[in-house]
Design a protein around this motif. Sequence first.
Motif, PDB file in Angstrom:
ATOM      1  N   MET A   1       0.825  -1.183   0.000  1.00  0.00           N
ATOM      2  CA  MET A   1       0.000   0.000   0.000  1.00  0.00           C
ATOM      3  C   MET A   1       0.876   1.256   0.000  1.00  0.00           C
ATOM      4  O   MET A   1       0.548   2.219  -0.688  1.00  0.00           O
ATOM      5  CB  MET A   1      -0.913  -0.003   1.226  1.00  0.00           C
ATOM      6  CG  MET A   1      -1.845   1.164   1.236  1.00  0.00           C
ATOM      7  SD  MET A   1      -3.223   0.994   2.375  1.00  0.00           S
ATOM      8  CE  MET A   1      -2.576   1.836   3.789  1.00  0.00           C
ATOM      9  N   THR A   2       1.946   1.247   0.763  1.00  0.00           N
ATOM     10  CA  THR A   2       2.805   2.439   0.801  1.00  0.00           C
ATOM     11  C   THR A   2       3.439   2.704  -0.550  1.00  0.00           C
ATOM     12  O   THR A   2       3.645   3.861  -0.912  1.00  0.00           O
ATOM     13  CB  THR A   2       3.882   2.319   1.884  1.00  0.00           C
ATOM     14  OG1 THR A   2       4.686   1.169   1.639  1.00  0.00           O
ATOM     15  CG2 THR A   2       3.271   2.236   3.269  1.00  0.00           C
ATOM     16  N   HIS A   3       3.738   1.647  -1.281  1.00  0.00           N
ATOM     17  CA  HIS A   3       4.289   1.814  -2.629  1.00  0.00           C
ATOM     18  C   HIS A   3       3.289   2.543  -3.522  1.00  0.00           C
ATOM     19  O   HIS A   3       3.667   3.422  -4.301  1.00  0.00           O
ATOM     20  CB  HIS A   3       4.638   0.439  -3.211  1.00  0.00           C
ATOM     21  CG  HIS A   3       5.197   0.501  -4.587  1.00  0.00           C
ATOM     22  ND1 HIS A   3       6.459   0.979  -4.851  1.00  0.00           N
ATOM     23  CD2 HIS A   3       4.661   0.153  -5.783  1.00  0.00           C
ATOM     24  CE1 HIS A   3       6.675   0.920  -6.153  1.00  0.00           C
ATOM     25  NE2 HIS A   3       5.598   0.424  -6.743  1.00  0.00           N
ATOM     26  N   GLU A   4       2.022   2.205  -3.380  1.00  0.00           N
ATOM     27  CA  GLU A   4       0.969   2.847  -4.169  1.00  0.00           C
ATOM     28  C   GLU A   4       0.800   4.316  -3.788  1.00  0.00           C
ATOM     29  O   GLU A   4       0.390   5.124  -4.612  1.00  0.00           O
ATOM     30  CB  GLU A   4      -0.356   2.100  -4.004  1.00  0.00           C
ATOM     31  CG  GLU A   4      -0.329   0.689  -4.558  1.00  0.00           C
ATOM     32  CD  GLU A   4       0.052   0.639  -6.039  1.00  0.00           C
ATOM     33  OE1 GLU A   4      -0.399   1.498  -6.809  1.00  0.00           O
ATOM     34  OE2 GLU A   4       0.821  -0.268  -6.412  1.00  0.00           O
ATOM     35  N   ILE A   5       1.121   4.674  -2.573  1.00  0.00           N
ATOM     36  CA  ILE A   5       1.081   6.073  -2.133  1.00  0.00           C
ATOM     37  C   ILE A   5       2.308   6.813  -2.650  1.00  0.00           C
ATOM     38  O   ILE A   5       2.221   7.940  -3.124  1.00  0.00           O
ATOM     39  CB  ILE A   5       1.014   6.169  -0.591  1.00  0.00           C
ATOM     40  CG1 ILE A   5      -0.309   5.609  -0.080  1.00  0.00           C
ATOM     41  CG2 ILE A   5       1.212   7.612  -0.126  1.00  0.00           C
ATOM     42  CD1 ILE A   5      -0.372   5.433   1.416  1.00  0.00           C
ATOM     43  N   THR A  79       6.382   6.098   5.157  1.00  0.00           N
ATOM     44  CA  THR A  79       7.561   5.381   5.661  1.00  0.00           C
ATOM     45  C   THR A  79       7.255   4.719   6.999  1.00  0.00           C
ATOM     46  O   THR A  79       7.616   3.555   7.227  1.00  0.00           O
ATOM     47  CB  THR A  79       8.758   6.340   5.799  1.00  0.00           C
ATOM     48  OG1 THR A  79       9.063   6.875   4.512  1.00  0.00           O
ATOM     49  CG2 THR A  79       9.983   5.633   6.364  1.00  0.00           C
ATOM     50  N   SER A  80       6.566   5.428   7.881  1.00  0.00           N
ATOM     51  CA  SER A  80       6.198   4.862   9.183  1.00  0.00           C
ATOM     52  C   SER A  80       5.286   3.652   9.017  1.00  0.00           C
ATOM     53  O   SER A  80       5.441   2.649   9.726  1.00  0.00           O
ATOM     54  CB  SER A  80       5.502   5.918  10.042  1.00  0.00           C
ATOM     55  OG  SER A  80       6.382   6.959  10.351  1.00  0.00           O
ATOM     56  N   SER A  85       4.525  -2.082   9.317  1.00  0.00           N
ATOM     57  CA  SER A  85       4.030  -3.334   8.747  1.00  0.00           C
ATOM     58  C   SER A  85       5.136  -4.385   8.696  1.00  0.00           C
ATOM     59  O   SER A  85       4.877  -5.565   8.900  1.00  0.00           O
ATOM     60  CB  SER A  85       3.429  -3.111   7.358  1.00  0.00           C
ATOM     61  OG  SER A  85       4.430  -2.788   6.422  1.00  0.00           O
ATOM     62  N   ARG A  86       6.348  -3.976   8.452  1.00  0.00           N
ATOM     63  CA  ARG A  86       7.464  -4.929   8.436  1.00  0.00           C
ATOM     64  C   ARG A  86       7.784  -5.423   9.834  1.00  0.00           C
ATOM     65  O   ARG A  86       8.055  -6.598  10.024  1.00  0.00           O
ATOM     66  CB  ARG A  86       8.696  -4.294   7.803  1.00  0.00           C
ATOM     67  CG  ARG A  86       8.570  -4.153   6.319  1.00  0.00           C
ATOM     68  CD  ARG A  86       9.792  -3.547   5.720  1.00  0.00           C
ATOM     69  NE  ARG A  86       9.612  -3.410   4.275  1.00  0.00           N
ATOM     70  CZ  ARG A  86      10.345  -2.649   3.512  1.00  0.00           C
ATOM     71  NH1 ARG A  86      11.343  -1.950   4.028  1.00  0.00           N
ATOM     72  NH2 ARG A  86      10.119  -2.570   2.220  1.00  0.00           N
ATOM     73  N   SER A  93       6.503 -13.750  12.489  1.00  0.00           N
ATOM     74  CA  SER A  93       7.376 -14.839  12.046  1.00  0.00           C
ATOM     75  C   SER A  93       8.188 -15.410  13.198  1.00  0.00           C
ATOM     76  O   SER A  93       8.433 -16.606  13.249  1.00  0.00           O
ATOM     77  CB  SER A  93       8.333 -14.329  10.956  1.00  0.00           C
ATOM     78  OG  SER A  93       7.588 -13.923   9.844  1.00  0.00           O
ATOM     79  N   LEU A  94       8.604 -14.573  14.132  1.00  0.00           N
ATOM     80  CA  LEU A  94       9.399 -15.048  15.243  1.00  0.00           C
ATOM     81  C   LEU A  94       8.577 -15.911  16.189  1.00  0.00           C
ATOM     82  O   LEU A  94       9.066 -16.872  16.756  1.00  0.00           O
ATOM     83  CB  LEU A  94      10.002 -13.868  16.012  1.00  0.00           C
ATOM     84  CG  LEU A  94      11.058 -13.071  15.287  1.00  0.00           C
ATOM     85  CD1 LEU A  94      11.456 -11.851  16.128  1.00  0.00           C
ATOM     86  CD2 LEU A  94      12.286 -13.924  15.012  1.00  0.00           C
TER      87      LEU A  94
END
Length: 99
Positions: A1-5, A79-80, A85-86, A93-94
């Motif tokens: 989604m951030t890429h689309e922004i 960016t935030s 999200s990461r 995953s952990l």
Amino acid sequence: MTHEINNPLGFIAGNLNAAEDYLEDLIGHLQLYRETYPEPGENLIHNAAEIDLDYLLEDLPNLMHSMGVGIERIREISTSMRIFSRSDRDRISLHNPKI
């Protein structure tokens, strides 16, 4: 989604820089015109008053700067969101290696 922004945001930011340059040139040209021809005709006097030319010339660069600040703020939010999200994905995953 951030890429689309970020894609349209980059387009806007790049064009905003060019628009600021164009406006500086136009304002400089208009000021030179005013100095060269200090006695404009009635039509120009009326139009300048109608559009409040003095205020427009003063405020337009501020408006462009504010738009740039808004773009930077949206980039920071994007960016935030990406970092959040990461970090959330890494945390999942952990705790559950099957995901």
